[in-house]
Design an enzyme around this catalytic site. Structure first.
Site, mmCIF file in Angstrom:
data_model
loop_
_atom_site.group_PDB
_atom_site.id
_atom_site.type_symbol
_atom_site.label_atom_id
_atom_site.label_comp_id
_atom_site.label_asym_id
_atom_site.label_seq_id
_atom_site.Cartn_x
_atom_site.Cartn_y
_atom_site.Cartn_z
ATOM 1 N N THR A 96 -3.707 10.343 5.314
ATOM 2 C CA THR A 96 -5.198 10.800 4.687
ATOM 3 C C THR A 96 -5.987 10.662 5.769
ATOM 4 O O THR A 96 -6.957 11.544 6.244
ATOM 5 C CB THR A 96 -5.665 10.315 3.557
ATOM 6 O OG1 THR A 96 -4.444 10.089 2.670
ATOM 7 C CG2 THR A 96 -6.534 11.180 3.033
ATOM 8 N N GLY A 103 -1.793 9.542 -0.933
ATOM 9 C CA GLY A 103 -0.515 9.089 -0.782
ATOM 10 C C GLY A 103 -0.746 7.980 0.073
ATOM 11 O O GLY A 103 -1.708 7.218 0.006
ATOM 12 N N CYS A 104 0.168 7.969 1.237
ATOM 13 C CA CYS A 104 -0.387 6.923 2.257
ATOM 14 C C CYS A 104 -1.584 7.327 2.910
ATOM 15 O O CYS A 104 -1.854 8.337 3.337
ATOM 16 C CB CYS A 104 0.859 7.227 3.323
ATOM 17 S SG CYS A 104 0.572 6.236 4.859
ATOM 18 N N PHE A 105 -2.388 6.144 3.069
ATOM 19 C CA PHE A 105 -3.627 6.368 3.537
ATOM 20 C C PHE A 105 -3.678 6.549 5.318
ATOM 21 O O PHE A 105 -4.695 7.110 5.743
ATOM 22 C CB PHE A 105 -4.876 5.259 3.350
ATOM 23 C CG PHE A 105 -4.290 3.771 3.433
ATOM 24 C CD1 PHE A 105 -3.248 3.384 4.473
ATOM 25 C CD2 PHE A 105 -4.669 2.796 2.886
ATOM 26 C CE1 PHE A 105 -3.009 2.104 4.534
ATOM 27 C CE2 PHE A 105 -4.482 1.355 2.871
ATOM 28 C CZ PHE A 105 -3.429 1.239 3.843
ATOM 29 N N TRP A 106 -2.637 6.353 5.737
ATOM 30 C CA TRP A 106 -2.537 6.570 7.475
ATOM 31 C C TRP A 106 -2.550 8.019 7.353
ATOM 32 O O TRP A 106 -3.227 8.493 8.583
ATOM 33 C CB TRP A 106 -1.218 6.053 8.008
ATOM 34 C CG TRP A 106 -1.037 4.548 7.999
ATOM 35 C CD1 TRP A 106 -1.958 3.619 7.904
ATOM 36 C CD2 TRP A 106 0.120 3.869 7.772
ATOM 37 N NE1 TRP A 106 -1.443 2.264 7.988
ATOM 38 C CE2 TRP A 106 0.052 2.673 7.936
ATOM 39 C CE3 TRP A 106 1.554 4.265 8.126
ATOM 40 C CZ2 TRP A 106 0.714 1.523 8.263
ATOM 41 C CZ3 TRP A 106 2.539 3.153 8.248
ATOM 42 C CH2 TRP A 106 2.202 1.950 8.313
#
Length: 196
Positions: free
Chosen positions: A32, A27-30
């Site tokens: 992860t 999903g959102c790489f922030w």
């Protein structure tokens, strides 16, 4: 690893000798990035885009959902400290792998659950982990995580790198990433960096 990623790693003076690369999209790489960089043995996590058909994508075009790219992270890790199997466990526990093209309020193929493998061993471990988790009944729905050969990884813009660390009071960070990270740290407390 592409040229852009290599230069980004060099700029931060991270010792990448005897390391391996893993690439994941949750999903959102922030989110992860914040989760995976908390693990002991992880040397570097960079946010970027992979799996699409448009060369040199940027955030604005990826967000349209028309480039085919997933927001993902490239993880440089020391396999003597943390195994790929451990990273897979963290990957599956840090998002909903049964949600197709969606994580929370983030909707679109750019937010898909994906493992980009770099060699046959990673492919086999990813397929085994997915099958075992599906069979375990841990989820009421089937796991939809894509498992694909690692394509070109394009480094995201500078302001996306270390986003949570640099913007802890920003709304999304405070209300979405921070609680997710706290929950993750409780589950993986024996695998966290000592300075966390």
């Amino acid at each position: 690893m592409n040229k852009e990623t290599a230069s980004a790693l060099d700029e931060d003076h991270v010792d990448t000798s005897n390391t391996e690369i893993a690439t994941f999209g949750t999903g959102c790489f922030w989110c992860t990035e914040a989760v995976l960089e908390s693990l002991d043995g992880v040397k570097k996590v960079v946010s970027g885009y992979a799996g699409g058909h448009v060369p040199n994508p940027d955030y604005k075009t990826v967000c349209t959902g028309t480039t085919g790219h997933a927001e993902c992270v490239e993880v440089t890790y020391d396999p003597k400290v943390i195994s790929y199997a451990d990273l897979l466990q963290a990957f599956f526990r840090s998002h909903d792998p049964t949600s197709l093209n969606r994580q929370g309020n983030d909707v679109g193929t750019q937010y898909r659950s994906v493992i980009f493998y770099h060699n046959e061993e990673q492919k086999n471990l990813a397929e085994k982990a997915k099958a075992e988790l599906d069979k375990s009944g841990a989820y009421s729905k089937p796991i939809v995580t894509e498992i694909s050969k690692a394509p070109t990884f394009y480094l995201a813009e500078d302001y996306h790198q270390n986003y949570f660390a640099n913007n802890p009071d920003q709304g999304y960070c405070a209300f979405v990433i921070a609680p997710k990270l706290d929950k993750f740290k409780k589950v993986f407390k024996d695998k966290l960096r000592s300075n966390i």
